[in-house]
Design an enzyme around this catalytic site. Structure first.
Site, short mmCIF file in Angstrom:
data_model
loop_
_atom_site.label_atom_id
_atom_site.label_comp_id
_atom_site.label_asym_id
_atom_site.label_seq_id
_atom_site.Cartn_x
_atom_site.Cartn_y
_atom_site.Cartn_z
N ASN A 28 -5.59 35.20 18.08
CA ASN A 28 -6.93 34.63 18.07
C ASN A 28 -6.71 33.12 18.12
O ASN A 28 -6.38 32.51 17.12
CB ASN A 28 -7.68 35.05 16.80
CG ASN A 28 -9.00 34.31 16.65
OD1 ASN A 28 -9.53 33.76 17.62
ND2 ASN A 28 -9.55 34.32 15.44
N LYS B 181 -8.73 30.75 18.59
CA LYS B 181 -9.82 29.91 18.03
C LYS B 181 -10.13 28.76 18.99
O LYS B 181 -10.07 28.95 20.20
CB LYS B 181 -9.45 29.45 16.62
CG LYS B 181 -8.99 30.61 15.74
CD LYS B 181 -8.90 30.28 14.29
CE LYS B 181 -8.44 31.52 13.53
NZ LYS B 181 -8.48 31.35 12.09
N HIS C 19 -16.02 37.26 13.49
CA HIS C 19 -14.96 36.56 12.77
C HIS C 19 -15.57 35.79 11.61
O HIS C 19 -16.69 35.28 11.72
CB HIS C 19 -14.20 35.61 13.71
CG HIS C 19 -12.98 35.05 13.08
ND1 HIS C 19 -13.02 33.96 12.24
CD2 HIS C 19 -11.68 35.46 13.10
CE1 HIS C 19 -11.79 33.73 11.79
NE2 HIS C 19 -10.97 34.63 12.30
N GLU D 59 -15.15 32.94 10.55
CA GLU D 59 -15.56 31.56 10.86
C GLU D 59 -16.94 31.55 11.51
O GLU D 59 -17.73 30.63 11.29
CB GLU D 59 -14.51 30.89 11.76
CG GLU D 59 -13.28 30.49 10.95
CD GLU D 59 -11.96 30.59 11.69
OE1 GLU D 59 -11.96 30.62 12.94
OE2 GLU D 59 -10.91 30.64 11.01
N GLU E 118 -9.76 41.08 7.55
CA GLU E 118 -9.34 39.71 7.32
C GLU E 118 -9.94 39.17 6.03
O GLU E 118 -11.09 38.70 6.04
CB GLU E 118 -9.77 38.83 8.50
CG GLU E 118 -9.20 39.26 9.83
CD GLU E 118 -9.06 38.09 10.78
OE1 GLU E 118 -7.95 37.92 11.32
OE2 GLU E 118 -10.01 37.33 10.98
N GLY F 23 -6.03 31.12 7.54
CA GLY F 23 -5.67 29.72 7.75
C GLY F 23 -5.26 29.00 6.47
O GLY F 23 -5.11 27.79 6.45
N SER G 9 -3.15 34.65 7.84
CA SER G 9 -1.83 34.07 7.62
C SER G 9 -0.69 35.05 7.89
O SER G 9 0.36 34.96 7.25
CB SER G 9 -1.72 33.46 6.21
OG SER G 9 -2.70 32.45 6.03
#
Ligand code: PGA
Length: 256
Positions: free
Chosen positions: A13, A15, A98, A100, A170, A176, A216
């Site tokens: 991914n 991003k 996601h 985010e 996730e 991250g 991660s």
């Protein structure tokens, strides 16, 4: 992983990273390193990189995915991209929901569900992301949070359509941050997700769904995570931007 019953998938991914020329270069670096992969290899890239990425991936075993899609076929949705646009250029996968997008762009389970259904209707394979916040884990409600997301995000998705759905677990606190869930934590929640799918559909349908871990995951911890029965791959952010690291995760998925 249980490769005899479900597809192992390692997906990058990217991003909001890599311009089209950088995307082309990175895929050229990755391709020879993953050519003998014993799992599906996917790169989910920014919209403007898609065409270049699809071209660069031609003749390789790398599949290309987008990072979002809208649910309407077309219309007054400034800044959005339809499933038809993605499909026409040869996109196969699409990341949906996601964290985010949920955190920064007002994505809700309702919109995740709409996007998921639209993706499936268009013949795209959605990678539907679920996961708890740190305080939700601390309050011991991970199970409820994830079960609720699964129920709502997959509302009205048929058993037939489920065959094309990939779930990415996730935990938001691991994305991250360099804080990976332990292999036990990842396994526990991936198994909970599968149990939830079994309740919503049936055992056989649930057994066949690919459930990735994301947060991660890297070349160092991939083996341990991928050894777990219910962890069928990974959705990789940071480490997917470095060819050797991404290839090492693919190698781990090939081994396990
Ligand atoms: P990370 O991101 O690997 O950089 O933690 C994972 C993701 O957000 O999909």
């Amino acid at each position: 992983m249980k490769k005899d019953v479900r597809k192992a998938i390692i997906a990058g991914n990217w991003k909001m990273n890599k311009t089209p020329s950088e995307a082309k270069a990175l895929l050229a670096e990755i391709a020879p390193l993953v050519k003998d992969a014993g799992c599906e290899v996917v790169a989910c890239v920014p919209y403007v990189d898609l065409a270049v990425a699809i071209e660069a991936a031609e003749g390789t075993n790398i599949k290309i995915g987008a990072e979002n899609c809208h649910w309407a076929e077309s219309g007054a949705f400034t800044g959005e991209i339809s499933t038809g646009m993605l499909k026409e250029i040869g996109v196969e996968y699409v990341v949906i929901g996601h964290s985010e997008r949920r955190q920064y762009f007002g994505e809700t389970d309702e919109t995740v569900n709409k996007r998921t259904k639209a993706a499936l209707a268009a013949g795209l394979k959605p990678i539907v992301c679920v996961g708890e916040l740190l305080w939700e884990r601390e309050c011991n409600i991970t199970e409820e949070v994830v079960a609720r997301q699964i129920k709502l995000d997959l509302w009205d998705v048929t058993e037939e359509e489920l065959k094309n759905v990939v779930i990415a677990y996730e935990p938001v606190w691991a994305i991250g941050t360099g804080k990976t869930a332990t292999a036990e934590q990842a396994e526990e929640v991936c198994a909970l997700i599968r149990a939830c799918l079994a309740k919503l559909y049936n055992e056989a349908a649930a057994e066949a769904v690919t459930i990735q871990y994301g947060g991660s995951m890297n070349d160092k911890n991939a083996d341990e995570l991928l050894q777990k029965t219910n962890v069928d791959g990974g959705l990789i952010g940071g480490a997917s931007l470095v060819a050797e690291k991404f290839a090492a995760i693919v190698a781990a998925a090939t081994r396990n």
